[in-house]
Design a protein around this motif. Structure first.
Motif, PDB file in Angstrom:
ATOM      1  N   PRO A  18       0.846  -1.194   0.000  1.00 36.68           N
ATOM      2  CA  PRO A  18       0.000   0.000   0.000  1.00 36.68           C
ATOM      3  C   PRO A  18       0.882   1.245   0.000  1.00 36.68           C
ATOM      4  N   ASP A  19       0.668   2.119  -0.971  1.00 34.33           N
ATOM      5  CA  ASP A  19       1.496   3.317  -1.070  1.00 34.33           C
ATOM      6  C   ASP A  19       0.645   4.596  -1.078  1.00 34.33           C
ATOM      7  N   ASP A  20      -0.465   4.531  -0.360  1.00 38.94           N
ATOM      8  CA  ASP A  20      -1.360   5.682  -0.288  1.00 38.94           C
ATOM      9  C   ASP A  20      -0.933   6.704   0.767  1.00 38.94           C
ATOM     10  N   LYS A  21       0.068   6.351   1.588  1.00 43.52           N
ATOM     11  CA  LYS A  21       0.617   7.268   2.593  1.00 43.52           C
ATOM     12  C   LYS A  21       2.124   7.316   2.416  1.00 43.52           C
ATOM     13  N   PRO A  22       2.755   8.413   2.834  1.00 43.57           N
ATOM     14  CA  PRO A  22       4.217   8.454   2.788  1.00 43.57           C
ATOM     15  C   PRO A  22       4.795   7.314   3.628  1.00 43.57           C
ATOM     16  N   LEU A  23       5.830   6.681   3.102  1.00 43.07           N
ATOM     17  CA  LEU A  23       6.450   5.523   3.738  1.00 43.07           C
ATOM     18  C   LEU A  23       7.896   5.839   4.100  1.00 43.07           C
ATOM     19  N   ILE A  24       8.244   5.626   5.351  1.00 45.66           N
ATOM     20  CA  ILE A  24       9.611   5.813   5.826  1.00 45.66           C
ATOM     21  C   ILE A  24      10.242   4.438   5.993  1.00 45.66           C
ATOM     22  N   ILE A  25      11.335   4.199   5.264  1.00 46.20           N
ATOM     23  CA  ILE A  25      12.066   2.935   5.357  1.00 46.20           C
ATOM     24  C   ILE A  25      13.329   3.227   6.162  1.00 46.20           C
ATOM     25  N   PHE A  26      13.520   2.484   7.259  1.00 46.55           N
ATOM     26  CA  PHE A  26      14.586   2.809   8.203  1.00 46.55           C
ATOM     27  C   PHE A  26      15.326   1.559   8.654  1.00 46.55           C
ATOM     28  N   ASP A  27      16.556   1.744   9.126  1.00 42.70           N
ATOM     29  CA  ASP A  27      17.382   0.669   9.680  1.00 42.70           C
ATOM     30  C   ASP A  27      16.871   0.372  11.080  1.00 42.70           C
ATOM     31  N   SER A  28      16.151  -0.729  11.229  1.00 45.26           N
ATOM     32  CA  SER A  28      15.519  -1.031  12.518  1.00 45.26           C
ATOM     33  C   SER A  28      16.490  -1.595  13.551  1.00 45.26           C
ATOM     34  N   GLU A  29      17.733  -1.863  13.158  1.00 39.86           N
ATOM     35  CA  GLU A  29      18.741  -2.299  14.122  1.00 39.86           C
ATOM     36  C   GLU A  29      19.526  -1.120  14.689  1.00 39.86           C
ATOM     37  N   CYS A  30      19.421   0.020  14.063  1.00 42.16           N
ATOM     38  CA  CYS A  30      20.133   1.216  14.499  1.00 42.16           C
ATOM     39  C   CYS A  30      19.315   1.919  15.588  1.00 42.16           C
ATOM     40  N   VAL A  31      19.927   2.129  16.741  1.00 44.41           N
ATOM     41  CA  VAL A  31      19.238   2.793  17.849  1.00 44.41           C
ATOM     42  C   VAL A  31      18.832   4.214  17.445  1.00 44.41           C
ATOM     43  N   PHE A  32      19.698   4.900  16.733  1.00 40.07           N
ATOM     44  CA  PHE A  32      19.432   6.270  16.278  1.00 40.07           C
ATOM     45  C   PHE A  32      18.204   6.289  15.360  1.00 40.07           C
ATOM     46  N   CYS A  33      18.178   5.384  14.379  1.00 41.39           N
ATOM     47  CA  CYS A  33      17.071   5.329  13.415  1.00 41.39           C
ATOM     48  C   CYS A  33      15.760   4.903  14.077  1.00 41.39           C
ATOM     49  N   SER A  34      15.846   3.903  14.961  1.00 47.39           N
ATOM     50  CA  SER A  34      14.651   3.472  15.685  1.00 47.39           C
ATOM     51  C   SER A  34      14.139   4.580  16.592  1.00 47.39           C
ATOM     52  N   GLY A  35      15.063   5.336  17.169  1.00 44.82           N
ATOM     53  CA  GLY A  35      14.672   6.488  17.989  1.00 44.82           C
ATOM     54  C   GLY A  35      13.937   7.527  17.165  1.00 44.82           C
ATOM     55  N   TRP A  36      14.401   7.733  15.926  1.00 50.04           N
ATOM     56  CA  TRP A  36      13.719   8.672  15.033  1.00 50.04           C
ATOM     57  C   TRP A  36      12.293   8.196  14.773  1.00 50.04           C
ATOM     58  N   VAL A  37      12.109   6.895  14.562  1.00 48.04           N
ATOM     59  CA  VAL A  37      10.772   6.358  14.305  1.00 48.04           C
ATOM     60  C   VAL A  37       9.877   6.566  15.521  1.00 48.04           C
ATOM     61  N   LYS A  38      10.401   6.307  16.711  1.00 43.91           N
ATOM     62  CA  LYS A  38       9.613   6.546  17.932  1.00 43.91           C
ATOM     63  C   LYS A  38       9.213   8.020  18.025  1.00 43.91           C
ATOM     64  N   PHE A  39      10.149   8.908  17.710  1.00 41.14           N
ATOM     65  CA  PHE A  39       9.871  10.349  17.720  1.00 41.14           C
ATOM     66  C   PHE A  39       8.765  10.678  16.712  1.00 41.14           C
ATOM     67  N   ALA A  40       8.890  10.131  15.497  1.00 41.22           N
ATOM     68  CA  ALA A  40       7.892  10.398  14.454  1.00 41.22           C
ATOM     69  C   ALA A  40       6.524   9.863  14.858  1.00 41.22           C
ATOM     70  N   LEU A  41       6.476   8.677  15.447  1.00 46.93           N
ATOM     71  CA  LEU A  41       5.195   8.123  15.892  1.00 46.93           C
ATOM     72  C   LEU A  41       4.536   9.038  16.920  1.00 46.93           C
ATOM     73  N   LYS A  42       5.326   9.576  17.814  1.00 49.82           N
ATOM     74  CA  LYS A  42       4.795  10.448  18.864  1.00 49.82           C
ATOM     75  C   LYS A  42       4.287  11.774  18.311  1.00 49.82           C
ATOM     76  N   HIS A  43       4.982  12.328  17.313  1.00 44.50           N
ATOM     77  CA  HIS A  43       4.659  13.668  16.835  1.00 44.50           C
ATOM     78  C   HIS A  43       3.861  13.683  15.526  1.00 44.50           C
TER      79      HIS A  43
END
Length: 150
Positions: A18-43
């Protein structure tokens, strides 16, 4: 590197998604990248973005499709309206797509792209030194699960 809009739809190696929403593809093993995803989910209260681990089969296929190494994640990818965005462009678009006050990040477009990309690359090269690597991939909570593909 194929950057035409929705080019992945014509690539047999990329599973349909499904590509009806913007999709962020991230390195899920990277603490920095996963932290960014947590930040994005919150905001991202409007739930504008969806997320995908680069380590997934679909994530790897999209990295290959765009000519990127699917094992060395030198950039997150933002796919928005079928168009890929990488490095500083993708990051600025991601932050600017969040709720106020983060949407004010659009001001960062005044930075010359070569400078912004060099800064992005410096951080990306050192992200594991800065924040470390997870021993397992980021796992979304049950409440967040609907925002993740694959």
């Amino acid at each position: 590197m194929n950057r035409n809009d929705y080019s992945y739809r014509r690539d047999a190696a990329v599973p349909a998604f499904p590509d009806d929403k913007p999709l962020i593809i991230f390195d899920s093993e990277c603490v920095f990248c996963s932290g960014w995803v947590k930040f994005a989910l919150k905001h991202d209260r409007a739930q504008r973005f969806c997320f995908l681990a680069a380590q997934s089969a679909l994530g790897a296929a999209l990295y290959r499709h765009y000519g990127l190494d699917e094992r060395d994640y030198e950039t997150n990818i933002l796919i928005e309206d079928g168009r890929p965005h990488f490095k500083s462009e993708g990051s600025i678009r991601m932050i600017a797509g969040l709720d106020f006050p983060w949407s004010l990040a659009r001001i960062l477009y005044i930075l010359p792209r070569p400078f912004a990309d060099r800064l992005y690359e410096l951080i990306a090269r050192n992200r594991l030194k800065i924040a470390g690597r997870r021993t397992t991939c980021y796992v979304p909570s049950p409440e967040e699960r609907s925002r993740f593909l694959a």
